[in-house]
Enzyme design. Structure first.
Site, mmCIF file in Angstrom:
data_model
loop_
_atom_site.group_PDB
_atom_site.id
_atom_site.type_symbol
_atom_site.label_atom_id
_atom_site.label_comp_id
_atom_site.label_asym_id
_atom_site.label_seq_id
_atom_site.Cartn_x
_atom_site.Cartn_y
_atom_site.Cartn_z
ATOM 1 N N GLY A 131 0.808 -1.222 0.000
ATOM 2 C CA GLY A 131 0.000 0.000 0.000
ATOM 3 C C GLY A 131 0.837 1.265 0.000
ATOM 4 O O GLY A 131 0.353 2.347 0.321
ATOM 5 N N SER A 176 4.298 1.293 -4.594
ATOM 6 C CA SER A 176 5.477 0.819 -5.331
ATOM 7 C C SER A 176 5.202 0.678 -6.831
ATOM 8 O O SER A 176 6.069 1.001 -7.650
ATOM 9 C CB SER A 176 6.004 -0.499 -4.753
ATOM 10 O OG SER A 176 5.080 -1.526 -4.981
ATOM 11 N N SER A 177 4.008 0.221 -7.213
ATOM 12 C CA SER A 177 3.769 0.023 -8.651
ATOM 13 C C SER A 177 3.672 1.366 -9.378
ATOM 14 O O SER A 177 4.264 1.540 -10.454
ATOM 15 C CB SER A 177 2.516 -0.832 -8.910
ATOM 16 O OG SER A 177 1.378 -0.196 -8.387
ATOM 17 N N ASP A 190 -2.690 7.367 -6.492
ATOM 18 C CA ASP A 190 -1.335 6.838 -6.276
ATOM 19 C C ASP A 190 -0.336 7.532 -7.196
ATOM 20 O O ASP A 190 0.690 8.047 -6.753
ATOM 21 C CB ASP A 190 -1.288 5.328 -6.543
ATOM 22 C CG ASP A 190 -2.019 4.520 -5.480
ATOM 23 O OD1 ASP A 190 -2.706 5.139 -4.651
ATOM 24 O OD2 ASP A 190 -1.904 3.290 -5.481
#
Ligand code: MEV
Length: 319
Positions: free
Chosen positions: A103, A106-107, A150
């Site tokens: 969470g 990172s992606s 994100d």
């Protein structure tokens, strides 16, 4: 033998922590996120032949990447198209301080670092919106239905208040906050968590929409608490947000245990952060001393690792 300098370019991004509003943000509600100062770096070098990639989870030909990483392949291929380049002749190396599936973004950070590195390598301009549309290719594949929070947080050096319809607004805190991050050690899958909330919402729309509305109220109040520097209020809102995430069934026994542990050790508030079903919790403390105490308690309580830091008004100060 003469060694020629290889053409080389880098791109970077950092992690993210969602303070309030995850999951509700997928349904158009506002959410607040801050940079998490662990970095991902991508380095592109000239390399004859097929594109290759080296990372902690896969090293080899780009086209041979495992299925779950196909989003990155599509994203890189699109970058090359936009840079008017053939799909060959480069090697991409990825170095990440961010653990995956926790969470922490990172992606999104990996995709952002790669896009920046490829555009730097070919010396092509890259607008912020251009960056988002490329990272979104990878994020859609990885997360299914990403809200976009994100990738916007990992590419920004400030706290953001984000809502799909309104985009990003920055959030300058009146004073620093002290944040502890504890890794449960369990890998969470954001795609599965987002799917689960979607199914729950289809089964019980009234109940779930009410919870999502409550998370929205929390996000607006948290914004006020940040702007006025009210840590006690922000802490209580984080805990309230966690209770609502439990009702969305994206917490689990370990995350609940870590939240309770942080509260017993004197945190002002705590909650899971990100998609849930594993991953990390965050806890807010009144100062750095308490952050250390809460961090120790979390480690004793079973957290696999802990980070804590203070944010300055630009949210850039690490511990
Ligand atoms: C994941 O970091 C945050 C979620 O709200 C999904 C999203 O917004 O894309 C769970």
């Amino acid at each position: 033998m003469e060694v020629k300098d290889r053409h080389r370019a880098a791109g970077e991004a950092h992690g993210k922590l969602i303070l309030t509003g995850e999951h509700a943000v997928v349904y158009g509600k506002p959410a607040i996120a801050i940079p998490f100062p662990l970095r991902v770096k991508a380095i592109v070098t000239e390399n004859a032949g097929e594109i290759s990639i080296a990372s902690s989870i896969y090293t080899g030909r780009l086209e041979g990447m495992p299925d779950k990483m196909l989003g990155i392949v599509r994203c890189i291929n699109r970058c090359l198209e936009l840079c008017n380049q053939a799909k060959e002749g480069i090697h991409i190396e990825l170095e990440s301080e961010l653990p995956m599936g926790r969470g922490l973004g990172s992606s999104a950070a990996a995709a952002t670092a790669i896009v920046r590195a490829v555009f730097n390598f070919f010396q092509k301009p890259l607008s912020q919106e251009g960056l988002y549309s490329l990272v979104e290719i990878a994020e859609k594949y990885t997360h299914g239905n990403p809200s976009g929070i994100d990738m916007r947080t990992v590419a920004n050096d400030e706290a953001i208040f984000y809502q799909k319809s309104q985009g990003v607004s920055s959030l300058a805190a009146a004073k620093p906050f002290y944040i502890v991050v504890a890794d449960s050690g369990e890998i969470g899958d954001t795609k599965i968590a987002v799917e689960h909330v979607k199914e729950l919402r289809q089964q019980r729309p009234d109940v779930i929409n009410q919870i999502i509305d409550e998370i929205e109220v929390i996000a607006w109040k948290a914004r006020e608490a940040i702007l006025t520097g009210d840590s006690a209020l922000l802490g209580s809102l984080l805990l309230r947000n966690h209770e609502n995430l439990k009702k969305l069934e994206v917490s689990n026994a370990m995350l609940d245990h870590l939240v309770d542990t942080a509260m017993r050790a004197g945190a002002l508030g705590a909650k899971l952060t990100g998609g849930g079903l594993g991953g990390c919790i965050i806890a807010l403390t009144k100062d750095m001393t308490d952050a250390g105490i809460v961090g120790e308690a979390l480690l004793k309580g079973g957290a696999k690792r802990v980070w804590y830091f203070s944010t300055d008004s630009q949210w850039l100060t690490k511990r």
